[in-house]
Design a protein around this motif. Structure first.
Motif, PDB file in Angstrom:
ATOM      1  N   UNK A  81       0.878  -1.167   0.000  1.00 31.72           N
ATOM      2  CA  UNK A  81       0.000   0.000   0.000  1.00 31.72           C
ATOM      3  C   UNK A  81       0.914   1.215   0.000  1.00 31.72           C
ATOM      4  N   UNK A  82       0.880   1.977  -1.117  1.00 32.40           N
ATOM      5  CA  UNK A  82       1.831   3.070  -1.260  1.00 32.40           C
ATOM      6  C   UNK A  82       1.101   4.356  -1.635  1.00 32.40           C
ATOM      7  N   UNK A  83       1.819   5.358  -2.092  1.00 29.72           N
ATOM      8  CA  UNK A  83       1.238   6.695  -2.205  1.00 29.72           C
ATOM      9  C   UNK A  83      -0.048   6.729  -3.017  1.00 29.72           C
ATOM     10  N   UNK A  84      -0.115   5.938  -4.083  1.00 25.85           N
ATOM     11  CA  UNK A  84      -1.310   5.963  -4.922  1.00 25.85           C
ATOM     12  C   UNK A  84      -2.550   5.468  -4.182  1.00 25.85           C
ATOM     13  N   UNK A  85      -2.347   4.783  -3.061  1.00 26.11           N
ATOM     14  CA  UNK A  85      -3.468   4.303  -2.256  1.00 26.11           C
ATOM     15  C   UNK A  85      -3.904   5.310  -1.202  1.00 26.11           C
ATOM     16  N   UNK A  86      -3.258   6.476  -1.182  1.00 26.51           N
ATOM     17  CA  UNK A  86      -3.592   7.508  -0.201  1.00 26.51           C
ATOM     18  C   UNK A  86      -4.180   8.752  -0.867  1.00 26.51           C
ATOM     19  N   UNK A  87      -4.816   8.577  -2.011  1.00 29.63           N
ATOM     20  CA  UNK A  87      -5.428   9.714  -2.704  1.00 29.63           C
ATOM     21  C   UNK A  87      -6.477  10.346  -1.795  1.00 29.63           C
ATOM     22  N   UNK A  88      -6.367  11.644  -1.604  1.00 27.60           N
ATOM     23  CA  UNK A  88      -7.310  12.351  -0.748  1.00 27.60           C
ATOM     24  C   UNK A  88      -6.926  12.394   0.712  1.00 27.60           C
TER      25      UNK A  88
END
Length: 491
Positions: free
Chosen positions: A344-351
């Motif tokens: 789980x990396x940056x693209x999974x923390x949108x918003x």
């Protein structure tokens, strides 16, 4: 003319290093040591000469290279406590990709682009002024143009083998940066360490490890839906050590943790991957040879007995969480090789809220707890925070430009994030380990501060009410202790 230019390059380069080390690291006068030092300068000259075939341009380029290496190494030593090493050059590709992580600017910034273009113009002018030393006969010139780079390439390829390899092993048996830079100089040490690192590289076969995970796996029932959460806290030390306010979580640690204390990590102010590797593998620095400076550079995480692989063999799902780019440190690929089945990396923390330039630590803690609530079996989570990553410089936080004040602002959120994890794990059959990867590279926290020690804590939930124990550890010792957690029977 070529010999004269080479002599000037060797003399001036030696003078630069002698001036830099005066009174601290005086140049060794042993003939063998001087020969190695001058030989490295000569190789630099030959390298630059192969590009231009202009002896004075090559000599100047060698002198400039030695001067730049010396200045950068001095700056690095002041912040991190060690000179330049060969593995630093592998990290250069990260600078233009992520200039915000370094004390630099994007290449398209006029303050960067201007000097670069001016340097290129100066080199072009030098090419026009100084005549080439290539032979006039075209066929001989072509042969020379091919032969010199080929000779340098062959030397680099064959250096780890035969008599030269044995000689390098005798001169550089194990990493000892301060000793070797003093004896042989910075360029020679960089080149020799790179060769010695290549000599020690041994590709690891993960086929056997993967087979063992499948064949020796333990059912989820045997681990009773356990949770092990390991959180690597970016640049974390107890802020009281910096004269800052006490974090409430530190009192919780002292009264609630099964074990806590100072954690002696392999670096100061940077090199997250060293501490990360030590915790994930339990391997002490001396076992890594010349790979100690960047443990991921050689194997890329190919460690068959890493914590994640051991957890998978014990029936755990393995999850790595880090709210930053996948390509930084090549983390996505490295963590996959280390045995993490899901990332789980940056693209999974949108918003998700950002505090300054990075995803906030509290948001990261909430994501960890969400993953724990959604688990279907035993789970190992290794999490790396990002909010308090340096550099701390003006403009990072509105109305707060002092680097120390910025750090303390972020570290308060780190403490809050750990508190939320503790509250969220109460009542579960769980272990929580939190630790700082290295001290912050702040002016008030220079090398020697705390002996490279950060802080750590291990908390047990679900019935373990033993009294807290203060025990100072090394990062690799903490890693070896965590290996027991993925197979620890319930209390």
């Amino acid at each position: 003319m070529i010999l004269l230019a080479l002599s000037v390059a060797l003399a001036v380069s030696l003078a630069i290093e002698a001036f830099d080390g005066r009174g601290v690291r005086p140049v060794s006068r042993r003939p063998g040591d001087l020969a190695v030092r001058l030989g490295a300068y000569a190789l630099l000259c030959a390298f630059w000469f192969a590009f231009s075939w202009r002896p004075w341009l090559a000599a100047f380029s060698c002198i400039l290279t030695v001067a730049i290496l010396t200045v950068v190494s001095r700056l690095k030593r002041g912040v991190i406590g060690e000179p330049l090493v060969f593995s630093d050059f592998a990290l250069l590709r990260q600078v233009p990709r992520h200039p915000e992580l370094y004390y630099t600017r994007p290449l398209n910034d006029p303050r960067m682009a201007g000097p670069i273009l001016a340097s290129l113009a100066a080199v072009a002018l030098w090419y026009a002024v100084e005549p080439s030393a290539l032979p006039h006969e075209p066929s001989v010139a072509v042969l020379a143009v091919i032969a010199l780079p080929l000779a340098l390439w062959t030397l680099a390829r064959l250096a780890p083998d035969g008599a030269l390899g044995l000689w390098l092993t005798a001169r550089f048996p194990a990493p000892d940066l301060e000793r070797d830079v003093t004896r042989y100089g910075l360029p020679a040490t960089i080149l020799a360490y790179a060769v010695r690192w290549r000599m020690e590289r041994t590709p690891r076969d993960l086929t056997t490890a993967d087979s063992e995970e499948r064949d020796q796996g333990v059912s989820a029932d045997d681990t009773e839906n356990r949770v092990v959460v390991v959180v690597q806290l970016e640049s974390f030390i107890d802020p009281v050590r910096l004269g800052g306010p006490a974090l409430p979580v530190m009192e919780i640690v002292r009264t609630r943790a099964r074990q806590y204390g100072r954690l002696r990590v392999p670096a100061h102010g940077a090199y997250t991957m060293r501490t990360e590797h030590a915790v994930l593998t339990g391997r002490p620095p001396e076992s890594l040879g010349f790979g100690v400076f960047d443990p991921y550079l050689a194997g890329g995480g190919a460690e068959p007995t890493s914590l994640a692989r051991l957890a998978r063999r014990a029936g755990f799902e393995t999850l790595f969480i880090h709210p930053f780019h996948r390509d930084f440190f090549d983390r996505a690929a490295v963590m996959g090789r280390l045995g993490f089945g899901r990332l789980v990396m940056e693209e999974n923390f949108v918003g998700a809220p950002r505090i300054g330039p990075y995803i906030g630590d509290v948001a990261l803690a909430e994501r960890v707890l969400a993953e724990i609530r959604a688990r279907t079996g035993p789970l190992l989570v290794f999490c790396v925070t990002m909010e308090n990553h340096g550099p701390w410089k003006p403009g990072r936080l509105a109305g707060l430009d002092d680097p120390r004040a910025q750090y303390l602002h972020h570290v308060a959120h780190t403490g809050e994030a750990v508190e939320r994890l503790i509250a969220g794990l109460e009542g579960l059959p769980a272990t929580l380990c939190v630790f700082g990867d290295h001290a912050p590279s702040l002016a008030a926290c220079r090398p020697g501060f705390g002996g490279t020690a950060t802080d750590y804590a291990v908390l047990h939930f679900g019935g373990d009410d033993a009294a807290p124990i203060r025990r100072d550890l090394t990062a690799d010792a903490l890693g070896r202790q965590l290996r027991a957690e993925v197979s620890r029977p319930e209390a």
